[in-house]
Motif scaffolding. Structure first.
Motif, PDB file in Angstrom:
ATOM      1  N   GLU A   1     102.550  94.284  -5.162  1.00 54.08           N
ATOM      2  CA  GLU A   1     101.509  93.433  -5.748  1.00 54.08           C
ATOM      3  C   GLU A   1     101.251  92.183  -4.910  1.00 54.08           C
ATOM      4  O   GLU A   1     100.199  91.559  -5.042  1.00 54.08           O
ATOM      5  CB  GLU A   1     101.859  93.055  -7.185  1.00 54.08           C
ATOM      6  N   ASP A   2     102.198  91.810  -4.048  1.00 50.28           N
ATOM      7  CA  ASP A   2     102.043  90.616  -3.210  1.00 50.28           C
ATOM      8  C   ASP A   2     101.302  90.892  -1.906  1.00 50.28           C
ATOM      9  O   ASP A   2     101.194  90.006  -1.060  1.00 50.28           O
ATOM     10  CB  ASP A   2     103.417  90.003  -2.909  1.00 50.28           C
ATOM     11  N   ILE A   3     100.808  92.123  -1.724  1.00 52.68           N
ATOM     12  CA  ILE A   3      99.979  92.451  -0.563  1.00 52.68           C
ATOM     13  C   ILE A   3      98.571  92.727  -1.081  1.00 52.68           C
ATOM     14  O   ILE A   3      98.368  93.566  -1.952  1.00 52.68           O
ATOM     15  CB  ILE A   3     100.518  93.670   0.221  1.00 52.68           C
ATOM     16  N   ILE A   4      97.617  91.993  -0.524  1.00 52.79           N
ATOM     17  CA  ILE A   4      96.220  92.105  -0.946  1.00 52.79           C
ATOM     18  C   ILE A   4      95.355  92.392   0.288  1.00 52.79           C
ATOM     19  O   ILE A   4      95.812  92.210   1.421  1.00 52.79           O
ATOM     20  CB  ILE A   4      95.753  90.813  -1.652  1.00 52.79           C
ATOM     21  N   PRO A   5      94.099  92.821   0.094  1.00 52.15           N
ATOM     22  CA  PRO A   5      93.209  92.963   1.255  1.00 52.15           C
ATOM     23  C   PRO A   5      93.123  91.641   2.011  1.00 52.15           C
ATOM     24  O   PRO A   5      93.191  90.561   1.413  1.00 52.15           O
ATOM     25  CB  PRO A   5      91.863  93.337   0.624  1.00 52.15           C
ATOM     26  N   GLY A   6      92.987  91.714   3.307  1.00 52.57           N
ATOM     27  CA  GLY A   6      93.015  90.529   4.169  1.00 52.57           C
ATOM     28  C   GLY A   6      92.092  89.418   3.716  1.00 52.57           C
ATOM     29  O   GLY A   6      90.893  89.621   3.551  1.00 52.57           O
ATOM     30  N   TYR A   7      92.668  88.236   3.532  1.00 55.25           N
ATOM     31  CA  TYR A   7      91.909  87.072   3.102  1.00 55.25           C
ATOM     32  C   TYR A   7      91.018  86.612   4.252  1.00 55.25           C
ATOM     33  O   TYR A   7      91.504  86.321   5.345  1.00 55.25           O
ATOM     34  CB  TYR A   7      92.878  85.955   2.672  1.00 55.25           C
TER      35      TYR A   7
ATOM     36  N   MET B   1     111.060  78.358   3.278  1.00 55.97           N
ATOM     37  CA  MET B   1     109.989  79.358   3.328  1.00 55.97           C
ATOM     38  C   MET B   1     110.573  80.731   3.613  1.00 55.97           C
ATOM     39  O   MET B   1     111.432  80.879   4.461  1.00 55.97           O
ATOM     40  CB  MET B   1     108.991  78.987   4.433  1.00 55.97           C
ATOM     41  N   ARG B   2     110.105  81.721   2.891  1.00 59.02           N
ATOM     42  CA  ARG B   2     110.477  83.101   3.189  1.00 59.02           C
ATOM     43  C   ARG B   2     109.836  83.515   4.502  1.00 59.02           C
ATOM     44  O   ARG B   2     108.814  82.988   4.894  1.00 59.02           O
ATOM     45  CB  ARG B   2     109.956  84.015   2.085  1.00 59.02           C
ATOM     46  N   TYR B   3     110.423  84.472   5.140  1.00 56.16           N
ATOM     47  CA  TYR B   3     109.906  85.009   6.408  1.00 56.16           C
ATOM     48  C   TYR B   3     109.906  83.960   7.519  1.00 56.16           C
ATOM     49  O   TYR B   3     109.041  83.963   8.379  1.00 56.16           O
ATOM     50  CB  TYR B   3     108.504  85.616   6.238  1.00 56.16           C
ATOM     51  N   GLU B   4     110.887  83.058   7.488  1.00 56.43           N
ATOM     52  CA  GLU B   4     110.965  82.014   8.514  1.00 56.43           C
ATOM     53  C   GLU B   4     111.195  82.591   9.904  1.00 56.43           C
ATOM     54  O   GLU B   4     110.968  81.921  10.900  1.00 56.43           O
ATOM     55  CB  GLU B   4     112.045  80.976   8.173  1.00 56.43           C
ATOM     56  N   TRP B   5     111.597  83.838   9.975  1.00 58.87           N
ATOM     57  CA  TRP B   5     111.841  84.522  11.243  1.00 58.87           C
ATOM     58  C   TRP B   5     110.543  84.990  11.916  1.00 58.87           C
ATOM     59  O   TRP B   5     110.564  85.389  13.074  1.00 58.87           O
ATOM     60  CB  TRP B   5     112.753  85.739  11.013  1.00 58.87           C
ATOM     61  N   ILE B   6     109.410  84.935  11.226  1.00 59.11           N
ATOM     62  CA  ILE B   6     108.167  85.530  11.743  1.00 59.11           C
ATOM     63  C   ILE B   6     107.716  84.918  13.066  1.00 59.11           C
ATOM     64  O   ILE B   6     107.239  85.629  13.955  1.00 59.11           O
ATOM     65  CB  ILE B   6     107.030  85.497  10.684  1.00 59.11           C
ATOM     66  N   ASP B   7     107.882  83.607  13.236  1.00 64.17           N
ATOM     67  CA  ASP B   7     107.460  82.953  14.470  1.00 64.17           C
ATOM     68  C   ASP B   7     108.207  83.545  15.664  1.00 64.17           C
ATOM     69  O   ASP B   7     107.592  83.991  16.628  1.00 64.17           O
ATOM     70  CB  ASP B   7     107.702  81.443  14.367  1.00 64.17           C
ATOM     71  N   GLU B   8     109.514  83.566  15.588  1.00 64.28           N
ATOM     72  CA  GLU B   8     110.325  84.099  16.686  1.00 64.28           C
ATOM     73  C   GLU B   8     110.056  85.587  16.896  1.00 64.28           C
ATOM     74  O   GLU B   8     109.967  86.058  18.024  1.00 64.28           O
ATOM     75  CB  GLU B   8     111.810  83.870  16.396  1.00 64.28           C
ATOM     76  N   TYR B   9     109.888  86.321  15.808  1.00 67.19           N
ATOM     77  CA  TYR B   9     109.651  87.765  15.899  1.00 67.19           C
ATOM     78  C   TYR B   9     108.351  88.058  16.653  1.00 67.19           C
ATOM     79  O   TYR B   9     108.304  88.944  17.513  1.00 67.19           O
ATOM     80  CB  TYR B   9     109.610  88.374  14.492  1.00 67.19           C
ATOM     81  N   CYS B  10     107.307  87.307  16.350  1.00 66.83           N
ATOM     82  CA  CYS B  10     106.023  87.500  17.039  1.00 66.83           C
ATOM     83  C   CYS B  10     106.110  87.070  18.502  1.00 66.83           C
ATOM     84  O   CYS B  10     105.632  87.781  19.394  1.00 66.83           O
ATOM     85  CB  CYS B  10     104.924  86.719  16.336  1.00 66.83           C
ATOM     86  N   LEU B  11     106.716  85.917  18.739  1.00 66.71           N
ATOM     87  CA  LEU B  11     106.775  85.377  20.101  1.00 66.71           C
ATOM     88  C   LEU B  11     107.687  86.176  21.025  1.00 66.71           C
ATOM     89  O   LEU B  11     107.555  86.089  22.250  1.00 66.71           O
ATOM     90  CB  LEU B  11     107.201  83.906  20.075  1.00 66.71           C
TER      91      LEU B  11
ATOM     92  N   GLY C   1     106.214  85.943  -2.291  1.00 65.83           N
ATOM     93  CA  GLY C   1     106.370  87.212  -2.994  1.00 65.83           C
ATOM     94  C   GLY C   1     107.661  87.943  -2.686  1.00 65.83           C
ATOM     95  O   GLY C   1     108.611  87.375  -2.146  1.00 65.83           O
ATOM     96  N   LYS C   2     107.647  89.232  -2.996  1.00 66.33           N
ATOM     97  CA  LYS C   2     108.863  90.030  -2.905  1.00 66.33           C
ATOM     98  C   LYS C   2     108.747  91.187  -1.922  1.00 66.33           C
ATOM     99  O   LYS C   2     109.415  92.205  -2.085  1.00 66.33           O
ATOM    100  CB  LYS C   2     109.219  90.568  -4.285  1.00 66.33           C
TER     101      LYS C   2
END
Length: 119
Positions: A66-72, A1-11, A86-87
């Motif tokens: 293009e891979d950023i859209i209004p919040g789902y 998965m891309r952005y696998e660092w997000i968990d640690e970054y947030c915590l 995305g990229k």
């Protein structure tokens, strides 16, 4: 998965709590119960990261990537969803995450902000 660092970054941010909201099938990162980042999926189950941003910055990012859209399933003015496949560069996601954390932290009372930041 891309952005696998997000968990640690947030915590790594002060005062952050993490939970899994089963009904939404989403992992939430919160400060005092207020979400600043959420990992989940869109209606097809495609993985997304949803992050709060200043409205003008969010519009800029949606125009830029293009891979950023209004919040789902969120307020479309303040929230943006990023397709994990995305990229969008890591640095952009980190900038968005930092902005979201600051927006949520600054929405709390000065007393609570001080409690969180002094830990």
């Amino acid at each position: 998965m891309r952005y696998e660092w997000i968990d640690e970054y947030c915590l790594d941010k002060k005062g952050v709590e993490k939970d899994f909201k089963e009904e939404w099938n989403a992992t939430r990162y919160m400060v005092r119960g207020k979400i600043f980042v959420m990992l989940g999926g869109d209606k097809e189950g495609t993985p997304i990261i949803t992050i709060k941003c200043d409205p003008s910055f969010g519009r800029f990012l949606r125009d830029e990537y293009e891979d950023i859209i209004p919040g789902y399933h969120m307020n479309k003015e303040h929230w943006n969803s990023i397709y994990i496949g995305g990229k969008v560069p890591d640095e952009v996601i980190k900038q968005m995450t930092d902005m979201s954390y600051s927006l949520i932290l600054n929405s709390l009372s000065k007393k609570i902000q001080k409690e969180i930041l002094e830990r």
